[in-house]
Design an enzyme around this catalytic site. Structure first.
Site, PDB file in Angstrom:
ATOM      1  N   HIS A 132      -4.919  -7.453  -1.442  1.00  0.00           N
ATOM      2  CA  HIS A 132      -4.543  -6.237  -0.885  1.00  0.00           C
ATOM      3  C   HIS A 132      -3.721  -6.528   0.358  1.00  0.00           C
ATOM      4  O   HIS A 132      -2.707  -5.650   0.775  1.00  0.00           O
ATOM      5  CB  HIS A 132      -5.563  -5.023  -1.027  1.00  0.00           C
ATOM      6  CG  HIS A 132      -4.816  -3.864  -0.602  1.00  0.00           C
ATOM      7  ND1 HIS A 132      -3.872  -3.127  -1.449  1.00  0.00           N
ATOM      8  CD2 HIS A 132      -4.918  -3.036   0.500  1.00  0.00           C
ATOM      9  CE1 HIS A 132      -3.516  -2.086  -0.682  1.00  0.00           C
ATOM     10  NE2 HIS A 132      -4.164  -1.972   0.063  1.00  0.00           N
ATOM     11  N   ASP A 175       0.903  -1.099   0.031  1.00  0.00           N
ATOM     12  CA  ASP A 175      -0.033  -0.115  -0.109  1.00  0.00           C
ATOM     13  C   ASP A 175       0.809   1.264   0.061  1.00  0.00           C
ATOM     14  O   ASP A 175       1.883   1.258  -0.612  1.00  0.00           O
ATOM     15  CB  ASP A 175      -0.993   0.115   1.195  1.00  0.00           C
ATOM     16  CG  ASP A 175      -2.034   0.876   1.096  1.00  0.00           C
ATOM     17  OD1 ASP A 175      -2.927   0.766  -0.066  1.00  0.00           O
ATOM     18  OD2 ASP A 175      -2.198   1.915   1.725  1.00  0.00           O
ATOM     19  N   TYR A 197      -2.453  10.824   1.895  1.00  0.00           N
ATOM     20  CA  TYR A 197      -3.326  10.842   0.605  1.00  0.00           C
ATOM     21  C   TYR A 197      -2.994  12.259  -0.057  1.00  0.00           C
ATOM     22  O   TYR A 197      -3.203  12.278  -1.429  1.00  0.00           O
ATOM     23  CB  TYR A 197      -4.683  10.675   0.840  1.00  0.00           C
ATOM     24  CG  TYR A 197      -4.952   9.137   0.891  1.00  0.00           C
ATOM     25  CD1 TYR A 197      -5.456   8.222  -0.054  1.00  0.00           C
ATOM     26  CD2 TYR A 197      -4.759   8.415   2.218  1.00  0.00           C
ATOM     27  CE1 TYR A 197      -5.600   7.154  -0.158  1.00  0.00           C
ATOM     28  CE2 TYR A 197      -5.039   6.980   2.116  1.00  0.00           C
ATOM     29  CZ  TYR A 197      -5.359   6.304   1.230  1.00  0.00           C
ATOM     30  OH  TYR A 197      -5.391   5.120   1.250  1.00  0.00           O
TER      31      TYR A 197
END
Length: 400
Positions: free
Chosen positions: A375, A198, A319
């Site tokens: 994931h 990630d 982010y």
């Protein structure tokens, strides 16, 4: 820091930064407050969208109803604390860009003089809890005297038990990379390997690019720039298929990311205002991004950790590094470096690329493709990921 009474609990050298042992225990009042909110939650309203057969339009109401009932009546956070405290946990005080940061990490330290230091980084919406199954496997197969690696698993700044990022200054992935290099050097590890998935994989690439101590990185998730922005255009049908699938994933599954990139303040308030809202936002990702869905207990443990630590809003810094209003120069993780890279491809993760394509973007020296896994590889197939890591470390460290 005094000597740890737990196996695997003592670093081979005295840390150079302030550090203390941590026993995780939240006040009963916090747990009671969570249960009260769940008991008083308004029943979810049935709609066509939340009843859609394959959850293509988002999380299903029937799953939410079952999860809330279990969370309310059967789930036991105290059992999770016992599992956390089974392993050594620490709080450290470190600096990044002159900011003091309080960082939590769990670790397994080896007594072997040639054990390889490995830093393992989680992503969003994960936490250090993802690595517990992998740690369970290590301690069941090794003793402190023959463990081949030192495993250090921090909670990112703003996540879980770590302190929040500074309120007066933008915290970036480059800052996190500096922080973790300081963590490893401060523990006495002048050379180390980083494993990540990630957004942790982006931090790992920045560490490889900017810090001599990072000798190699192993990734189970890739973030590659779009083909038109670099000379990594697909040249085979396999590569073209992977690029097309990545574009499709970003079209249909990445709405959450656009919200967290552009309006983190809003979604931070929305998701952290109510445990049911947080469960819907985070639970959807565990269901949609996994090949084999993690247990409901693990999903609830992850959400409960976010809730009790109030860390959902403070974890969204990862982010918006490149968001124009707050972009910080020099934080791009896409520059090619010559450090050795290993890549474990789990087919149900998003944006998976074949070996030939990855070699265009980085110095790929080790590659292994699996037939299952998604994931959350450390949760879904911890033995497989661990073996990949150990094999990669054995290969690149001997060359180092």
């Amino acid at each position: 820091m005094g000597p740890s009474s737990k196996p695997f609990g003592n670093p081979p050298q005295k840390p150079t930064f302030p550090i203390h042992n941590l026993n995780v225990h939240f006040p009963q009042s916090d747990i009671d407050d969570l249960r009260s909110r769940l008991n008083n939650a308004r029943p979810l309203r049935t709609t066509w969208e939340n009843s859609f057969t394959d959850a293509a339009l988002g999380i299903r109401q029937d799953w939410m109803d079952q999860a809330i009932a279990y969370w309310r009546n059967k789930y036991d956070w105290r059992e999770v604390e016992e599992k956390i405290n089974k392993y050594p946990n620490y709080m450290a005080s470190l600096k990044a860009r002159e900011h003091e940061q309080s960082i939590h990490f769990t670790a397994l330290f080896s007594e072997k003089t040639d054990a390889v230091p490995v830093l393992m980084l989680h992503g969003w919406p994960g936490s250090f809890l993802e690595f517990q199954p992998l740690m369970d496997d290590l301690v069941s197969n090794y003793s402190p005297s023959d463990l081949p690696i030192h495993l250090i698993c921090p909670s990112h700044t703003g996540y879980g038990l770590s302190g929040p990022p500074p309120r007066h200054d933008k915290f970036t992935k480059r800052d996190a990379a500096e922080l973790y290099d300081g963590l490893m050097r401060g523990l006495g590890f002048d050379s180390y390997v980083v494993q990540a998935g990630d957004f942790g994989a982006l931090i790992a690439r920045l560490m490889a690019e900017n810090f001599d101590g990072c000798k190699a990185i192993h990734l189970n998730r890739l973030h590659l720039e779009r083909p038109e922005t670099r000379d990594i255009a697909p040249t085979t049908k396999e590569e073209e298929k992977a690029v097309a699938e990545a574009k499709e994933w970003n079209l249909y599954e990445a709405a959450y990311k656009r919200e967290q990139v552009t309006k983190p303040a809003t979604i931070g308030i929305v998701a952290s205002s109510d445990p049911v809202a947080m469960l819907a936002w985070i639970g959807e990702k565990f269901l949609a991004w996994s090949d084999e869905t993690p247990s409901l207990d693990m999903i609830l443990s992850n959400v409960t950790l976010y809730w009790l630590t109030e860390s959902f809003p403070t974890g969204l810094w990862a982010y918006n590094d490149d968001h124009p209003p707050v972009a910080v120069k020099g934080t791009s993780p896409h520059n090619k470096h010559e450090k050795p890279v290993g890549y474990s491809l789990f087919p149900k993760d998003h944006e998976t690329y074949p070996e030939s394509y990855v070699k265009k973007a980085m110095n790929l020296v080790w590659f292994r493709q699996h037939d299952k896994g998604g994931h959350f590889a450390a949760l879904e197939c911890p033995k497989v990921l661990l073996q990949d890591l150990l094999d990669f470390v054995k290969e690149v460290w001997s060359n180092h």
